[in-house]
Design a protein around this motif. Structure first.
Motif, PDB file in Angstrom:
ATOM      1  N   ARG A  90       0.858  -1.191   0.000  1.00 15.16           N
ATOM      2  CA  ARG A  90       0.000   0.000   0.000  1.00 15.16           C
ATOM      3  C   ARG A  90       0.893   1.240   0.000  1.00 15.16           C
ATOM      4  NH1 ARG A  90      -3.115  -3.673   1.186  1.00 15.16           N
ATOM      5  NH2 ARG A  90      -4.899  -4.104   2.409  1.00 15.16           N
ATOM      6  N   PRO A  91       0.420   2.311  -0.609  1.00 19.06           N
ATOM      7  CA  PRO A  91       1.238   3.528  -0.652  1.00 19.06           C
ATOM      8  C   PRO A  91       1.627   4.021   0.741  1.00 19.06           C
ATOM      9  CG  PRO A  91      -0.729   3.752  -2.020  1.00 19.06           C
ATOM     10  CD  PRO A  91      -0.881   2.477  -1.245  1.00 19.06           C
ATOM     11  N   VAL A  92       2.850   4.490   0.835  1.00 23.67           N
ATOM     12  CA  VAL A  92       3.367   5.092   2.064  1.00 23.67           C
ATOM     13  C   VAL A  92       3.818   6.500   1.693  1.00 23.67           C
ATOM     14  CG1 VAL A  92       5.194   4.987   3.801  1.00 23.67           C
ATOM     15  CG2 VAL A  92       4.165   2.878   2.965  1.00 23.67           C
ATOM     16  N   GLU A 160       4.867  10.113  -7.486  1.00 16.48           N
ATOM     17  CA  GLU A 160       4.769   8.652  -7.427  1.00 16.48           C
ATOM     18  C   GLU A 160       3.332   8.239  -7.707  1.00 16.48           C
ATOM     19  OE1 GLU A 160       4.907   6.561  -3.635  1.00 16.48           O
ATOM     20  OE2 GLU A 160       4.970   8.507  -2.666  1.00 16.48           O
ATOM     21  N   PRO A 161       3.111   6.983  -8.080  1.00 17.08           N
ATOM     22  CA  PRO A 161       1.754   6.538  -8.412  1.00 17.08           C
ATOM     23  C   PRO A 161       0.783   6.734  -7.249  1.00 17.08           C
ATOM     24  CG  PRO A 161       3.365   4.868  -9.021  1.00 17.08           C
ATOM     25  CD  PRO A 161       4.093   5.920  -8.239  1.00 17.08           C
ATOM     26  N   HIS A 166      -0.787   2.588  -7.729  1.00 18.78           N
ATOM     27  CA  HIS A 166       0.297   1.992  -6.945  1.00 18.78           C
ATOM     28  C   HIS A 166       0.201   0.463  -6.987  1.00 18.78           C
ATOM     29  CE1 HIS A 166       3.046   1.805  -3.347  1.00 18.78           C
ATOM     30  NE2 HIS A 166       2.400   0.660  -3.200  1.00 18.78           N
ATOM     31  N   GLY A 167      -0.966  -0.062  -6.627  1.00 21.93           N
ATOM     32  CA  GLY A 167      -1.164  -1.511  -6.603  1.00 21.93           C
ATOM     33  C   GLY A 167      -1.025  -2.139  -7.972  1.00 21.93           C
ATOM     34  N   GLN A 168      -1.543  -1.476  -8.999  1.00 21.76           N
ATOM     35  CA  GLN A 168      -1.451  -2.019 -10.355  1.00 21.76           C
ATOM     36  C   GLN A 168      -0.005  -2.100 -10.820  1.00 21.76           C
ATOM     37  OE1 GLN A 168      -3.945   0.808 -12.412  1.00 21.76           O
ATOM     38  NE2 GLN A 168      -5.622  -0.686 -12.573  1.00 21.76           N
ATOM     39  N   VAL A 169       0.753  -1.045 -10.596  1.00 19.40           N
ATOM     40  CA  VAL A 169       2.150  -1.020 -11.030  1.00 19.40           C
ATOM     41  C   VAL A 169       2.950  -2.080 -10.278  1.00 19.40           C
ATOM     42  CG1 VAL A 169       4.270   0.365 -11.121  1.00 19.40           C
ATOM     43  CG2 VAL A 169       2.074   1.398 -11.744  1.00 19.40           C
ATOM     44  N   ARG A 171       1.839  -4.840  -8.952  1.00 18.66           N
ATOM     45  CA  ARG A 171       1.431  -6.153  -9.469  1.00 18.66           C
ATOM     46  C   ARG A 171       2.126  -6.456 -10.798  1.00 18.66           C
ATOM     47  NH1 ARG A 171      -3.216  -4.975  -7.459  1.00 18.66           N
ATOM     48  NH2 ARG A 171      -4.096  -4.051  -9.343  1.00 18.66           N
ATOM     49  N   HIS A 172       2.192  -5.462 -11.692  1.00 20.80           N
ATOM     50  CA  HIS A 172       2.867  -5.660 -12.976  1.00 20.80           C
ATOM     51  C   HIS A 172       4.346  -6.003 -12.775  1.00 20.80           C
ATOM     52  CE1 HIS A 172      -0.240  -4.927 -15.904  1.00 20.80           C
ATOM     53  NE2 HIS A 172      -0.586  -3.792 -15.303  1.00 20.80           N
ATOM     54  N   LEU A 173       4.982  -5.358 -11.827  1.00 20.67           N
ATOM     55  CA  LEU A 173       6.382  -5.679 -11.552  1.00 20.67           C
ATOM     56  C   LEU A 173       6.524  -7.129 -11.082  1.00 20.67           C
ATOM     57  CD1 LEU A 173       7.582  -2.400  -9.803  1.00 20.67           C
ATOM     58  CD2 LEU A 173       8.289  -3.255 -12.044  1.00 20.67           C
ATOM     59  N   MET A 174       5.642  -7.551 -10.196  1.00 21.32           N
ATOM     60  CA  MET A 174       5.698  -8.932  -9.708  1.00 21.32           C
ATOM     61  C   MET A 174       5.412  -9.927 -10.841  1.00 21.32           C
ATOM     62  SD  MET A 174       6.738  -8.870  -6.675  1.00 21.32           S
ATOM     63  CE  MET A 174       6.619  -8.317  -4.997  1.00 21.32           C
ATOM     64  N   GLU A 175       4.492  -9.573 -11.738  1.00 24.06           N
ATOM     65  CA  GLU A 175       4.206 -10.438 -12.890  1.00 24.06           C
ATOM     66  C   GLU A 175       5.412 -10.519 -13.823  1.00 24.06           C
ATOM     67  OE1 GLU A 175       0.650  -8.705 -14.533  1.00 24.06           O
ATOM     68  OE2 GLU A 175      -0.588  -9.415 -12.847  1.00 24.06           O
ATOM     69  N   MET A 176       6.122  -9.414 -13.996  1.00 28.97           N
ATOM     70  CA  MET A 176       7.337  -9.436 -14.808  1.00 28.97           C
ATOM     71  C   MET A 176       8.347 -10.411 -14.239  1.00 28.97           C
ATOM     72  SD  MET A 176       8.062  -5.438 -15.773  1.00 28.97           S
ATOM     73  CE  MET A 176       9.538  -5.811 -16.713  1.00 28.97           C
ATOM     74  N   ILE A 177       8.454 -10.431 -12.926  1.00 24.95           N
ATOM     75  CA  ILE A 177       9.378 -11.378 -12.286  1.00 24.95           C
ATOM     76  C   ILE A 177       8.942 -12.802 -12.585  1.00 24.95           C
ATOM     77  CG2 ILE A 177      10.268 -12.218 -10.068  1.00 24.95           C
ATOM     78  CD1 ILE A 177       9.843  -9.264  -9.024  1.00 24.95           C
ATOM     79  N   ASP A 178       7.651 -13.100 -12.437  1.00 22.37           N
ATOM     80  CA  ASP A 178       7.149 -14.443 -12.706  1.00 22.37           C
ATOM     81  C   ASP A 178       7.400 -14.853 -14.168  1.00 22.37           C
ATOM     82  OD1 ASP A 178       6.246 -14.613 -10.096  1.00 22.37           O
ATOM     83  OD2 ASP A 178       4.188 -14.037 -10.598  1.00 22.37           O
TER      84      ASP A 178
END
Length: 182
Positions: A90-92, A160-161, A166-169, A171-178
């Protein structure tokens, strides 16, 4: 809870000086005054301002290393831990105390670029570890650079997003890793 060591109390005092007075006010005298110790007591642990700043950087890097200590066995787990330690789910707000200390400390180090050497060494080690994380090294590097840029944007307040994005970006980063698994 154990009482902080003398060194930790001095580092905490230095962080408070950075937060309340800015990087230009970070002097050994100001830190000793804030910690309630004599200059001699401060000099025992940190004989120079450079030694104090180096210890502050080491403490920040050590905390990040702890977050990366046990990433897991799957390909990309080290990179996932890197993302998680840098970009929370979550955004901080960038004005959180840890971020403010980091930003002020980096501003102070820019005055003495030699103080960046330990941080450069750790980044090189993290990059080597990311490139050997069982995923395409180009994907690992792309994700790291995106995450580092996001971290800098948060620290410096550079658009920053927002919450939903924030959550979408992330998630996309984590999907790129996968998708980057070899």
């Amino acid at each position: 809870m154990p009482r902080p060591s003398s060194k930790d109390r001095l580092l905490d005092a230095a962080a408070e000086v950075l937060l309340t007075e800015g990087a230009e006010s970070l002097t050994l005298e100001a830190v000793a005054r804030r910690a309630g110790v004599s200059k001699g007591g401060l000099f025992y642990h940190f004989p120079t301002k450079q030694a104090l700043v180096a210890a502050m950087i080491e403490r920040l890097v050590g905390a990040f290393d702890e977050a990366l200590a046990d990433p897991g066995p799957r390909p990309g787990d080290f990179l996932r831990a890197y993302v998680a330690a840098t970009v929370p789910e979550r955004p901080v707000p960038g004005h959180a105390p840890a971020d403010r200390i980091t930003a002020a400390l980096l501003a102070g180090v820019l005055v003495d670029p030699g103080g960046l050497a330990p941080l450069r060494e750790r980044y090189a080690a993290w990059q080597r570890r990311l490139a050997d994380d069982g995923i395409d090294p180009a994907v690992a590097t792309l994700v790291r650079l995106a995450v580092d840029g996001w971290w800098a944007a948060r620290l410096l307040g550079l658009a920053e997003p927002e919450a939903g994005l924030h959550g979408q970006v992330r998630r996309h980063l984590m999907e790129m890793i996968d998708r980057g698994a070899l």
